[in-house]
Design a protein around this motif. Structure first.
Motif, PDB file in Angstrom:
ATOM      1  N   ARG A  46       0.838  -1.200   0.000  1.00  0.00           N
ATOM      2  CA  ARG A  46       0.000   0.000   0.000  1.00  0.00           C
ATOM      3  C   ARG A  46       0.878   1.257   0.000  1.00  0.00           C
ATOM      4  O   ARG A  46       0.634   2.201  -0.757  1.00  0.00           O
ATOM      5  CB  ARG A  46      -0.939  -0.023   1.215  1.00  0.00           C
ATOM      6  CG  ARG A  46      -2.049   0.976   1.186  1.00  0.00           C
ATOM      7  CD  ARG A  46      -3.084   0.778   2.304  1.00  0.00           C
ATOM      8  NE  ARG A  46      -2.668   0.065   3.489  1.00  0.00           N
ATOM      9  CZ  ARG A  46      -2.976  -1.236   3.751  1.00  0.00           C
ATOM     10  NH1 ARG A  46      -3.688  -1.932   2.906  1.00  0.00           N
ATOM     11  NH2 ARG A  46      -2.565  -1.806   4.854  1.00  0.00           N
ATOM     12  N   ASP A  47       1.926   1.247   0.837  1.00  0.00           N
ATOM     13  CA  ASP A  47       2.859   2.382   0.870  1.00  0.00           C
ATOM     14  C   ASP A  47       3.563   2.549  -0.480  1.00  0.00           C
ATOM     15  O   ASP A  47       3.737   3.674  -0.963  1.00  0.00           O
ATOM     16  CB  ASP A  47       3.903   2.197   1.973  1.00  0.00           C
ATOM     17  CG  ASP A  47       3.315   2.292   3.369  1.00  0.00           C
ATOM     18  OD1 ASP A  47       2.171   2.783   3.509  1.00  0.00           O
ATOM     19  OD2 ASP A  47       3.998   1.858   4.321  1.00  0.00           O
ATOM     20  N   LEU A  48       3.966   1.429  -1.085  1.00  0.00           N
ATOM     21  CA  LEU A  48       4.630   1.470  -2.381  1.00  0.00           C
ATOM     22  C   LEU A  48       3.685   2.033  -3.441  1.00  0.00           C
ATOM     23  O   LEU A  48       4.075   2.882  -4.253  1.00  0.00           O
ATOM     24  CB  LEU A  48       5.101   0.074  -2.787  1.00  0.00           C
ATOM     25  CG  LEU A  48       5.767  -0.045  -4.153  1.00  0.00           C
ATOM     26  CD1 LEU A  48       7.033   0.803  -4.224  1.00  0.00           C
ATOM     27  CD2 LEU A  48       6.074  -1.499  -4.467  1.00  0.00           C
ATOM     28  N   LYS A  49       2.437   1.594  -3.424  1.00  0.00           N
ATOM     29  CA  LYS A  49       1.443   2.092  -4.373  1.00  0.00           C
ATOM     30  C   LYS A  49       1.272   3.601  -4.213  1.00  0.00           C
ATOM     31  O   LYS A  49       1.251   4.340  -5.198  1.00  0.00           O
ATOM     32  CB  LYS A  49       0.105   1.404  -4.163  1.00  0.00           C
ATOM     33  CG  LYS A  49      -0.989   1.936  -5.057  1.00  0.00           C
ATOM     34  CD  LYS A  49      -2.357   1.387  -4.661  1.00  0.00           C
ATOM     35  CE  LYS A  49      -3.425   2.162  -5.388  1.00  0.00           C
ATOM     36  NZ  LYS A  49      -4.333   2.840  -4.526  1.00  0.00           N
ATOM     37  N   ASN A  50       1.153   4.064  -2.980  1.00  0.00           N
ATOM     38  CA  ASN A  50       0.995   5.505  -2.737  1.00  0.00           C
ATOM     39  C   ASN A  50       2.211   6.283  -3.229  1.00  0.00           C
ATOM     40  O   ASN A  50       2.073   7.373  -3.793  1.00  0.00           O
ATOM     41  CB  ASN A  50       0.737   5.775  -1.257  1.00  0.00           C
ATOM     42  CG  ASN A  50      -0.615   5.274  -0.805  1.00  0.00           C
ATOM     43  OD1 ASN A  50      -1.539   5.111  -1.597  1.00  0.00           O
ATOM     44  ND2 ASN A  50      -0.741   4.998   0.479  1.00  0.00           N
ATOM     45  N   SER A  51       3.403   5.727  -3.031  1.00  0.00           N
ATOM     46  CA  SER A  51       4.618   6.385  -3.503  1.00  0.00           C
ATOM     47  C   SER A  51       4.646   6.465  -5.023  1.00  0.00           C
ATOM     48  O   SER A  51       5.034   7.488  -5.594  1.00  0.00           O
ATOM     49  CB  SER A  51       5.858   5.642  -3.006  1.00  0.00           C
ATOM     50  OG  SER A  51       5.957   5.725  -1.609  1.00  0.00           O
ATOM     51  N   VAL A  52       4.224   5.391  -5.686  1.00  0.00           N
ATOM     52  CA  VAL A  52       4.194   5.377  -7.146  1.00  0.00           C
ATOM     53  C   VAL A  52       3.190   6.405  -7.663  1.00  0.00           C
ATOM     54  O   VAL A  52       3.474   7.142  -8.611  1.00  0.00           O
ATOM     55  CB  VAL A  52       3.874   3.961  -7.679  1.00  0.00           C
ATOM     56  CG1 VAL A  52       3.549   3.980  -9.166  1.00  0.00           C
ATOM     57  CG2 VAL A  52       5.031   3.018  -7.408  1.00  0.00           C
ATOM     58  N   VAL A  53       2.029   6.484  -7.028  1.00  0.00           N
ATOM     59  CA  VAL A  53       1.016   7.463  -7.424  1.00  0.00           C
ATOM     60  C   VAL A  53       1.566   8.876  -7.252  1.00  0.00           C
ATOM     61  O   VAL A  53       1.403   9.737  -8.126  1.00  0.00           O
ATOM     62  CB  VAL A  53      -0.302   7.267  -6.632  1.00  0.00           C
ATOM     63  CG1 VAL A  53      -1.251   8.435  -6.824  1.00  0.00           C
ATOM     64  CG2 VAL A  53      -0.972   5.965  -7.037  1.00  0.00           C
ATOM     65  N   ASP A  54       2.235   9.130  -6.126  1.00  0.00           N
ATOM     66  CA  ASP A  54       2.838  10.449  -5.888  1.00  0.00           C
ATOM     67  C   ASP A  54       3.887  10.773  -6.959  1.00  0.00           C
ATOM     68  O   ASP A  54       3.958  11.906  -7.454  1.00  0.00           O
ATOM     69  CB  ASP A  54       3.474  10.523  -4.500  1.00  0.00           C
ATOM     70  CG  ASP A  54       2.446  10.514  -3.372  1.00  0.00           C
ATOM     71  OD1 ASP A  54       1.247  10.722  -3.645  1.00  0.00           O
ATOM     72  OD2 ASP A  54       2.863  10.272  -2.215  1.00  0.00           O
ATOM     73  N   LEU A  55       4.717   9.791  -7.307  1.00  0.00           N
ATOM     74  CA  LEU A  55       5.742  10.006  -8.333  1.00  0.00           C
ATOM     75  C   LEU A  55       5.112  10.263  -9.699  1.00  0.00           C
ATOM     76  O   LEU A  55       5.580  11.113 -10.460  1.00  0.00           O
ATOM     77  CB  LEU A  55       6.682   8.800  -8.417  1.00  0.00           C
ATOM     78  CG  LEU A  55       7.708   8.686  -7.297  1.00  0.00           C
ATOM     79  CD1 LEU A  55       8.429   7.340  -7.372  1.00  0.00           C
ATOM     80  CD2 LEU A  55       8.705   9.822  -7.367  1.00  0.00           C
ATOM     81  N   GLN A  56       4.047   9.525 -10.010  1.00  0.00           N
ATOM     82  CA  GLN A  56       3.357   9.752 -11.283  1.00  0.00           C
ATOM     83  C   GLN A  56       2.796  11.167 -11.339  1.00  0.00           C
ATOM     84  O   GLN A  56       2.890  11.840 -12.369  1.00  0.00           O
ATOM     85  CB  GLN A  56       2.223   8.738 -11.464  1.00  0.00           C
ATOM     86  CG  GLN A  56       2.698   7.347 -11.793  1.00  0.00           C
ATOM     87  CD  GLN A  56       1.558   6.338 -11.834  1.00  0.00           C
ATOM     88  OE1 GLN A  56       0.589   6.449 -11.088  1.00  0.00           O
ATOM     89  NE2 GLN A  56       1.680   5.352 -12.694  1.00  0.00           N
ATOM     90  N   GLN A  57       2.222  11.632 -10.236  1.00  0.00           N
ATOM     91  CA  GLN A  57       1.668  12.983 -10.199  1.00  0.00           C
ATOM     92  C   GLN A  57       2.775  14.023 -10.344  1.00  0.00           C
ATOM     93  O   GLN A  57       2.640  14.999 -11.070  1.00  0.00           O
ATOM     94  CB  GLN A  57       0.884  13.217  -8.903  1.00  0.00           C
ATOM     95  CG  GLN A  57       0.206  14.575  -8.853  1.00  0.00           C
ATOM     96  CD  GLN A  57      -0.798  14.769  -9.967  1.00  0.00           C
ATOM     97  OE1 GLN A  57      -1.630  13.913 -10.209  1.00  0.00           O
ATOM     98  NE2 GLN A  57      -0.706  15.885 -10.663  1.00  0.00           N
TER      99      GLN A  57
END
Length: 100
Positions: A46-57
């Motif tokens: 879940r933390d990794l997913k949130n980090s990826v979403v933040d990086l994509q943004q």
């Protein structure tokens, strides 16, 4: 125990080796232990997913910013008067003459 080296984490190799050594019915403590490991992995994912979403943004924002910058830079020649290469060469020659 699956954590063979006692490091507090279980890597893939430890998990495979540990599971291959299991025999008999699972005890309650085994089920609780596996459940805790699964929850921990879920939280990490879940933390990794949130980090990826933040990086994509951030990448999308950066791309948008670069497009705006490119637009501004393309407008610069009409706003700013830049010297020609000939004018720069003349200025450079005059500087050398003054220094010598």
């Amino acid at each position: 125990t699956l954590d063979v080296d006692g490091g507090g984490t279980i890597d893939l190799e430890e998990m495979v080796v540990g599971i291959s050594k299991l025999r008999g019915d699972a005890r309650r403590s085994d089920i609780v232990g596996v459940s805790l490991v699964v929850r921990s992995i879920q939280a990490d994912l879940r933390d990794l997913k949130n980090s990826v979403v933040d990086l994509q943004q951030a990448c999308a924002d950066n791309r948008h910013g670069l497009k705006r910058l490119d637009t501004v830079v393309k407008q610069l020649p009409s706003v700013v008067s830049l010297p020609s290469a000939h004018e720069l060469a003349d200025a450079d020659a005059g500087f050398e003459t003054q220094v010598v």
